[in-house]
Design an enzyme around this catalytic site. Structure first.
Site, PDB file in Angstrom:
ATOM      1  CG  HIS A  80      -1.999  -1.035   1.117  1.00 56.38           C
ATOM      2  ND1 HIS A  80      -3.000  -1.156   2.052  1.00 56.38           N
ATOM      3  CD2 HIS A  80      -2.258  -1.986   0.180  1.00 56.38           C
ATOM      4  CE1 HIS A  80      -3.820  -2.132   1.701  1.00 56.38           C
ATOM      5  NE2 HIS A  80      -3.386  -2.657   0.580  1.00 56.38           N
ATOM      6  CD  GLU A  82      -2.266   3.949   2.910  1.00 54.78           C
ATOM      7  OE1 GLU A  82      -3.481   4.006   3.184  1.00 54.78           O
ATOM      8  OE2 GLU A  82      -1.804   3.192   2.033  1.00 54.78           O
ATOM      9  CB  CYS A 108      -6.327  -1.032   5.171  1.00 55.60           C
ATOM     10  SG  CYS A 108      -4.570  -1.481   5.124  1.00 55.60           S
ATOM     11  CB  CYS A 111      -1.833   1.213   6.061  1.00 55.84           C
ATOM     12  SG  CYS A 111      -1.363   0.427   4.508  1.00 55.84           S
TER      13      CYS A 111
END
Length: 170
Positions: A80, A82, A108, A111
């Protein structure tokens, strides 16, 4: 004289949108910017790790396995945005403690846990993500979290016009 410059949220969220344009994910393009004291310390977008073929080249594992969005995050070739922003900061030896995450999408739970451990104190995002655990973790950790609408970015606002005769008046 009025200040026509964008506010900090608008500025960094617009940058996150540009970062997202580098995404190699076939499902969703996510861009993340980590900021400390109004300075960018790292950026990240979602995609396969360095040196690994991108999903655009080999196809989407999640699609092939029929995994719905928001489930089984570990079953993906990509990281991801992040996580990639945190990894970039770590690789460069830059602290994220006390920072703000600006992201195109709400983080999410996976993360969110990493961002909390990285010392991120606030998360600002454009698009919500259906993950109640992530929201609960942010509340419990005292991390501020807020959604900004695309309309609030006033995307119709333009910067200064180019001088006459440059071919950019249109």
């Amino acid at each position: 004289m009025s200040d026509s410059r964008p506010g900090w949220d608008e500025y960094f969220l617009r940058i996150a949108l540009v970062v997202a344009s580098r995404s190699t994910c076939l499902r969703r393009h996510v861009g993340a910017v980590i900021v400390r004291d109004h300075y960018m310390v790292s950026t990240g977008y979602n995609g396969a790790p360095r040196g690994v073929p991108h999903c655009a080249e080999v196809g989407c594992l999640r699609e092939r396995l029929g995994i719905p969005s928001g489930e089984r995050h570990e079953m993906c070739r990509g990281s991801h945005g992040e996580i990639n922003a945190l990894s970039q900061a770590a690789a460069m030896g830059v602290s994220t403690a006390g920072g703000i995450l600006y992201c195109t999408h709400e983080p999410c739970s996976f993360c969110t846990k990493a961002l909390i451990n990285g010392g991120i104190r606030e998360m600002v995002f454009l698009n919500p993500y259906p993950d109640e655990l992530a929201r609960a973790l942010r509340r419990e950790a005292g991390v501020l979290s807020r959604q900004v609408s695309l309309e609030a970015l006033s995307m119709e606002k333009e910067g200064p016009k180019a001088p006459e005769g440059t071919g950019r008046e249109g």
